[in-house]
Design an enzyme around this catalytic site. Structure first.
Site, mmCIF file in Angstrom:
data_model
loop_
_atom_site.group_PDB
_atom_site.id
_atom_site.type_symbol
_atom_site.label_atom_id
_atom_site.label_comp_id
_atom_site.label_asym_id
_atom_site.label_seq_id
_atom_site.Cartn_x
_atom_site.Cartn_y
_atom_site.Cartn_z
ATOM 1 N N HIS A 184 12.681 -4.645 5.125
ATOM 2 C CA HIS A 184 11.605 -5.425 5.716
ATOM 3 C C HIS A 184 12.132 -6.627 6.478
ATOM 4 O O HIS A 184 11.606 -7.015 7.521
ATOM 5 C CB HIS A 184 10.604 -5.864 4.651
ATOM 6 C CG HIS A 184 9.443 -6.553 5.256
ATOM 7 N ND1 HIS A 184 9.168 -7.871 5.041
ATOM 8 C CD2 HIS A 184 8.519 -6.115 6.136
ATOM 9 C CE1 HIS A 184 8.116 -8.207 5.749
ATOM 10 N NE2 HIS A 184 7.696 -7.162 6.406
ATOM 11 N N CYS A 479 -0.787 1.014 19.027
ATOM 12 C CA CYS A 479 -0.052 0.030 18.224
ATOM 13 C C CYS A 479 1.387 0.456 17.948
ATOM 14 O O CYS A 479 2.116 -0.214 17.242
ATOM 15 C CB CYS A 479 -0.779 -0.271 16.915
ATOM 16 S SG CYS A 479 -0.897 1.154 15.833
HETATM 17 C C1 PEP Z 1 3.263 4.419 14.646
HETATM 18 O O1 PEP Z 1 3.558 5.438 14.017
HETATM 19 O O2 PEP Z 1 3.288 4.336 15.884
HETATM 20 C C2 PEP Z 1 2.855 3.195 13.923
HETATM 21 C C3 PEP Z 1 2.417 2.132 14.556
HETATM 22 O O3 PEP Z 1 2.979 3.207 12.567
HETATM 23 P P1 PEP Z 1 4.357 2.890 11.806
HETATM 24 O O4 PEP Z 1 5.377 2.463 12.839
HETATM 25 O O5 PEP Z 1 4.074 1.849 10.819
HETATM 26 O O6 PEP Z 1 4.655 4.222 11.193
#
Ligand code: PEP
Ligand code: MG
Length: 541
Positions: A184, A479
């Site tokens: 993290h 995102c």
């Molecule tokens: C993704 O998969 O694009 C996402 C935003 O989730 P994570 O990176 O937390 O898996």
């Protein structure tokens, strides 16, 4: 003597130079040979006393500025540092168990923190990190360093997320002897735009406090006694990043609007207060993705409501009136804590296997998010049944409070292909390009963070998702990392995404890039690409 390079692994890009701030040393764990344990115990007690005095000074200064509430919080730290039980435990650990004073302070603080975090009273449970911080500060004193002076390159064996959040905003770079790129700490460093190298090996701790080092986060190197050319290169890189950030901060009030007047909301991916602070300085309109699982990757059981409140409140309390998108636990795969080892499920499927964990998390989010424009995001959605199950559980915890919006992450090919039905039951969609790209193209997760999103198979699924959201008259956000990718972002905007949620350090850059776009031209470029994907007959809604 010439340069000495230690090879580690790149955890966050960028090159920087600075004085080493060594946060821990091996061998300090036990009372030094020949040292008097009683005298060491007194040193530990004095350190706690100094911390209490420091915190009192900070609280008084806050009060003078009219920041009474913050002063109250700091003052609880004063009480903790003077707590007779904590002091007695430190003394026992030094005198009877033979621990060094720094180790004893950290250990006693950790014990108290764990006790607090198990309390059903959320307010008290929230104090766990405060007592850890008191322990760290006192340990720094007995080791003869001022913990708060971190304007350099942080050197440590490992760092917890709370340490990074506390120290990173003033640091120039981070190097860890151990640690992994998915830790993290690394995620926070990347998010804050701080160069970081992990896995540099035990030799790293030979570096002396104050020694000049170069951290090359692009190549995973830390260099002792750097040549002047290398120092110049590092200074140049750090200066470029500093100027880019200053520009982003200076333009924070300019709207993220294309030249021809099309607004795109730019939100931040932020899980800690440090990230949110940076994102806000760069003009983020809120949080588009708070990854709740990140703070619990070492958990030994499903986190309690109190534990979740203490990780959510520092971020959500700063988002009053703004968008706060909190994602439910996305455990599984590379984010599997010890208590879930061996599971093959992931994301919402895994959480639905433990209905109590789901309601506990929903209750924590609803409580911590009061006063924000709260949105709850479901990871790894593949069907409308999952959405219905979460909605029912959510209704059960609302207790008269306003119902947050419920969104679905579209990050699997299955979800993108079923986006039409999902959009009918969700309040918004959020495209996770990191997983989507990996799953569609069968790539390594790290590689999927940039250009492959422009692969026509991926773009086809993204387009289908955007169209499904707009047909259902709900908004759609991206995102994943593609939202701030210089090549992919104009295509995403051209395809019609309403919001981009990007790493804190990239908020300013993303906003500026939107301002430099012409929406009509971006739409035409996107259409040209779509011709090659079979979505040529796309209907605008
Ligand atoms: C993704 O998969 O694009 C996402 C935003 O989730 P994570 O990176 O937390 O898996
Ligand atoms: Mg994902």
């Amino acid at each position: 003597m010439g340069e000495k390079a230690l090879q580690g692994v790149s955890a966050a890009p960028g090159i920087t130079v600075g004085a080493a701030v060594v946060l821990d040393r091996p061998g300090a764990a036990r009372v030094a040979l020949g040292a008097d344990p009683e005298a060491e115990a007194i040193r530990a007690r004095d350190a706690l006393h100094r911390v209490a005095t420091d915190l009192e000074d900070i609280a008084s200064a806050l009060r003078r500025e009219g920041r009474g509430e913050e002063a109250d919080i700091i003052e609880t730290g004063v009480l903790m540092a003077m707590d007779p039980q904590l002091i007695a435990r430190v003394e026992t650990l030094v005198v009877d168990a033979g621990l060094g004073p720094a180790e004893a302070l950290s250990e006693a603080a950790e014990e108290t923190a764990l006790e607090l975090s198990r309390l059903p009273d959320a307010m008290l449970a929230e104090r766990a990190d405060d007592v850890r911080s008191v322990g760290r500060r006192a340990a720094a004193y007995v080791e003869g360093r001022a913990r708060t002076a971190t304007d350099g390159v942080l050197i440590a064996t490992t760092l917890g997320p709370a340490d990074v959040a506390e120290l990173a905003p003033t640091a120039k770079g981070i190097v860890l002897a151990a640690g992994g790129v998915t830790a993290h700490a690394a995620i926070v460093a990347r998010s804050l735009g701080l160069p970081m190298v992990v896995g540099a090996g035990p030799e790293l701790l030979d570096i002396q406090d104050g020694e000049e080092v170069v951290v090359d986060g692009d190549r995973g190197l830390v260099v002792r006694r750097p040549d002047p050319e290398r120092v110049d290169l590092a200074r140049g890189d750090a200066e470029r990043r500093r100027l880019a950030r200053n520009t982003a901060v200076a333009r924070r009030d300019q709207p993220a609007e294309t030249k021809d007047g099309h607004r795109v909301r730019v939100l931040a991916n932020a899980s800690t207060a440090a990230e949110l602070q940076e994102a806000t300085k760069q003009g983020a309109e809120g949080v588009g993705l708070l990854r709740t699982e990140l703070l619990f990757l070492e958990a030994s059981e499903w986190p309690s409501q109190a534990q979740q409140l203490s990780s959510l409140r520092p971020v959500l309390s700063r988002l009053a009136g703004r968008t706060a998108t909190v994602r439910l636990f996305d455990f599984g795969a590379d984010k599997t804590p010890p208590f879930l080892r061996g599971t093959s499920a992931r994301g919402i499927d895994l959480l639905l296997e433990s209905p109590r964990a789901l309601t506990t998390q929903l209750a924590a989010i609803v409580e911590a998010g009061a006063g924000t424009d709260l949105r709850i995001l479901i990871p790894m959605v593949t069907s409308t049944t999952q959405l219905a199950a979460v909605r029912e559980a959510l209704d059960g915890v609302l207790d008269g409070r306003p119902r947050p919006q419920l969104g679905a992450m579209i990050e699997t090919p299955e979800a993108a292909l079923g986006a039409g039905a999902i959009a009918q039951t969700a309040d918004f969609l959020s495209i996770g390009t990191n997983d989507l790209t990996q799953l569609v193209l069968g790539l390594d997760r790290e590689q999927s963070r940039t250009a492959p999103v422009m692969d026509l198979r991926v773009l086809g699924l993204i387009t289908a998702t955007i169209d499904a959201a707009h047909a259902a008259r709900i908004l759609v956000d991206v995102c994943g990392e593609a939202a701030s990718d210089l090549k992919a972002m104009p295509v995403l905007v051209g395809l019609g995404v309403d919001e981009l949620s990007v790493a804190a350090a990239r908020v300013g850059q993303a906003r500026q890039q939107v301002r430099e776009l012409n929406f009509v031209a971006a739409q035409q470029e996107a259409e040209k690409l779509l011709h090659q994907t079979g979505h040529a007959s796309r209907e605008r809604v």
